[in-house]
Every structure is written in structure tokens, then in C-alpha cells.
Design a protein around this motif. Structure first.
Motif, PDB file in Angstrom:
ATOM      1  N   ASN A 265       0.805  -1.219   0.000  1.00  0.00           N
ATOM      2  CA  ASN A 265       0.000   0.000   0.000  1.00  0.00           C
ATOM      3  C   ASN A 265       0.844   1.277   0.000  1.00  0.00           C
ATOM      4  N   GLY A 266       2.070   1.212  -0.450  1.00  0.00           N
ATOM      5  CA  GLY A 266       2.872   2.426  -0.602  1.00  0.00           C
ATOM      6  C   GLY A 266       2.472   3.121  -1.893  1.00  0.00           C
ATOM      7  N   TYR A 267       2.308   4.440  -1.854  1.00  0.00           N
ATOM      8  CA  TYR A 267       1.825   5.193  -3.008  1.00  0.00           C
ATOM      9  C   TYR A 267       2.979   5.924  -3.689  1.00  0.00           C
ATOM     10  N   ILE A 268       3.145   5.689  -4.974  1.00  0.00           N
ATOM     11  CA  ILE A 268       4.059   6.454  -5.821  1.00  0.00           C
ATOM     12  C   ILE A 268       3.244   6.887  -7.037  1.00  0.00           C
ATOM     13  N   ALA A 269       3.109   8.194  -7.225  1.00  0.00           N
ATOM     14  CA  ALA A 269       2.244   8.736  -8.274  1.00  0.00           C
ATOM     15  C   ALA A 269       2.716   8.279  -9.654  1.00  0.00           C
ATOM     16  N   ALA A 270       1.749   8.068 -10.546  1.00  0.00           N
ATOM     17  CA  ALA A 270       2.069   7.683 -11.916  1.00  0.00           C
ATOM     18  C   ALA A 270       2.641   8.889 -12.652  1.00  0.00           C
ATOM     19  N   LEU A 271       3.642   8.649 -13.443  1.00  0.00           N
ATOM     20  CA  LEU A 271       4.295   9.706 -14.209  1.00  0.00           C
ATOM     21  C   LEU A 271       3.580   9.835 -15.556  1.00  0.00           C
ATOM     22  N   SER A 272       3.065  11.014 -15.861  1.00  0.00           N
ATOM     23  CA  SER A 272       2.288  11.187 -17.093  1.00  0.00           C
ATOM     24  C   SER A 272       3.150  11.002 -18.340  1.00  0.00           C
ATOM     25  N   ARG A 273       4.427  11.329 -18.266  1.00  0.00           N
ATOM     26  CA  ARG A 273       5.309  11.210 -19.428  1.00  0.00           C
ATOM     27  C   ARG A 273       5.717   9.770 -19.715  1.00  0.00           C
ATOM     28  N   ALA A 274       5.432   8.839 -18.788  1.00  0.00           N
ATOM     29  CA  ALA A 274       5.865   7.452 -18.968  1.00  0.00           C
ATOM     30  C   ALA A 274       5.050   6.723 -20.033  1.00  0.00           C
ATOM     31  N   GLY A 275       3.837   7.174 -20.286  1.00  0.00           N
ATOM     32  CA  GLY A 275       2.996   6.549 -21.308  1.00  0.00           C
ATOM     33  C   GLY A 275       2.675   5.105 -20.964  1.00  0.00           C
ATOM     34  N   VAL A 276       2.911   4.186 -21.912  1.00  0.00           N
ATOM     35  CA  VAL A 276       2.586   2.775 -21.702  1.00  0.00           C
ATOM     36  C   VAL A 276       3.594   2.096 -20.778  1.00  0.00           C
ATOM     37  N   PHE A 277       4.727   2.741 -20.514  1.00  0.00           N
ATOM     38  CA  PHE A 277       5.747   2.155 -19.653  1.00  0.00           C
ATOM     39  C   PHE A 277       5.587   2.590 -18.199  1.00  0.00           C
ATOM     40  N   GLY A 278       4.416   3.062 -17.843  1.00  0.00           N
ATOM     41  CA  GLY A 278       4.143   3.536 -16.488  1.00  0.00           C
ATOM     42  C   GLY A 278       4.041   2.397 -15.489  1.00  0.00           C
ATOM     43  N   HIS A 279       3.517   2.695 -14.314  1.00  0.00           N
ATOM     44  CA  HIS A 279       3.421   1.703 -13.245  1.00  0.00           C
ATOM     45  C   HIS A 279       2.115   1.884 -12.488  1.00  0.00           C
ATOM     46  N   GLU A 280       1.751   0.848 -11.735  1.00  0.00           N
ATOM     47  CA  GLU A 280       0.596   0.949 -10.848  1.00  0.00           C
ATOM     48  C   GLU A 280       0.996   1.780  -9.641  1.00  0.00           C
ATOM     49  N   GLU A 281       0.108   2.624  -9.168  1.00  0.00           N
ATOM     50  CA  GLU A 281       0.449   3.540  -8.081  1.00  0.00           C
ATOM     51  C   GLU A 281       0.606   2.833  -6.745  1.00  0.00           C
TER      52      GLU A 281
END
Length: 157
Positions: free
Chosen positions: A66-82
Motif C-alpha cells: 500500500n505504498g503510493y508512488i504517483a504515476a508519471l504522465s510522461r511514462a505513457g505505456v511504460f508507467g506503473h501501478e500507483e
């Protein structure tokens, strides 16, 4: 730890300030954390929260849940679950000690602070802690207030 604070690369990312109020800290431990590239970039911007998270020993591994790390908008399809589970890196001897304290002694693993160390690597400081009852919290608060008042009186007189 004082040596790390003086370094130009040392930066606190997220702090769980409520942990010292809600838990009696027995010991703490610095652990590594496995992150993806977009998560590290998001942490460099400073978008994270560990206040509602905890660590758990499951299947012979240590996990941050349950640790939160905001999604990076510039990551596109290579992003991560928050709020995905992130593996914590710790030596096997420490893992056995943490498992023993949580499973047998009824302790909790609470993250205290997430930071970049002097080498620029993300580290997490977790604590082995026992939950406080309401009367324990009142005693801690009263002792803290008395120490402040005592310091003021000694400073004046």
C-alpha cells in the motif's frame, strides 16, 4: 545517518510522521526497494506517500504494501501501478529476525522514511514496532509536554 544528511544527494522523499505517535518503536532497519524507471523518476519529483503503508514478510520475502508512488504522465505505456506491492531488499539473517518479531512476538513492520541516500539510491527505513493504546499515547504526549516545560524553566532560571 548524520553523515548522510550532510551529503548533497541526500533527500527525504516521504516521511511517516504518524508512525512515532501510533507505535512504540523497538528498532529500525534500512532496506533497499525494487523500483521501475518511471517510479524512480516520479520519486525524484517527490510524489509519494508511505503514511498508510506497512511491510510484511510473505513467502520468504519482504514486501512494502500500500505504498503510493504517483504515476508519471510522461511514462505513457511504460508507467506503473500507483499502489502495487514492492519488494524490499534485505539480508536473509535480517529477514529471519523480522519474521520472528512479526509472527511470534506480534510486532508490526512500519515504514518510517523513504529517501535518496548519499549515492542517490532509494532507501526505506522500516521499524519493528508495537501498537500503542490510547492511554499510552496520552502518557507520551504528557511526558513530551513536561519535557518542553522543564526546558523552558531551565532556560529562564
Amino acid at each position: 545517518m548524520a553523515k548522510d544528511d550532510d551529503s548533497k544527494n541526500y533527500k527525504v522523499i516521504a516521511e511517516n510522521r504518524r508512525a512515532r505517535f501510533d507505535y512504540a518503536i523497538e528498532s529500525d532497519l534500512e532496506v533497499g526497494i525494487m523500483l521501475t524507471g518511471s517510479e524512480v523518476k516520479s520519486l525524484r519529483v517527490g510524489q509519494s506517500n508511505i503514511a498508510e503503508s506497512y511491510a510484511s514478510v510473505e513467502g520468504g520475502e519482504l514486501w512494502l504494501i500500500n505504498g503510493y508512488i504517483a504515476a508519471l504522465s510522461r511514462a505513457g505505456v511504460f508507467g506503473h501501478e500507483e499502489r502495487r506491492r514492492r519488494k524490499l531488499l534485505v539480508k536473509s539473517r535480517e529477514l529471519a529476525r523480522l519474521w520472528q518479531s512479526t509472527a511470534r512476538e506480534g510486532m508490526t513492520l512500519v515504514p518510517l522514511v523513504m529517501y535518496f541516500n548519499h549515492r542517490g539510491i532509494v532507501k526505506l527505513k522500516i521499524a519493528v514496532a508495537k501498537g500503542k493504546k490510547n492511554h499510552d499515547k496520552r502518557e507520551t504526549s504528557a511526558a513530551r509536554d513536561w519535557n518542553r516545560q522543564k526546558a523552558r524553566l531551565l532556560k529562564q532560571g
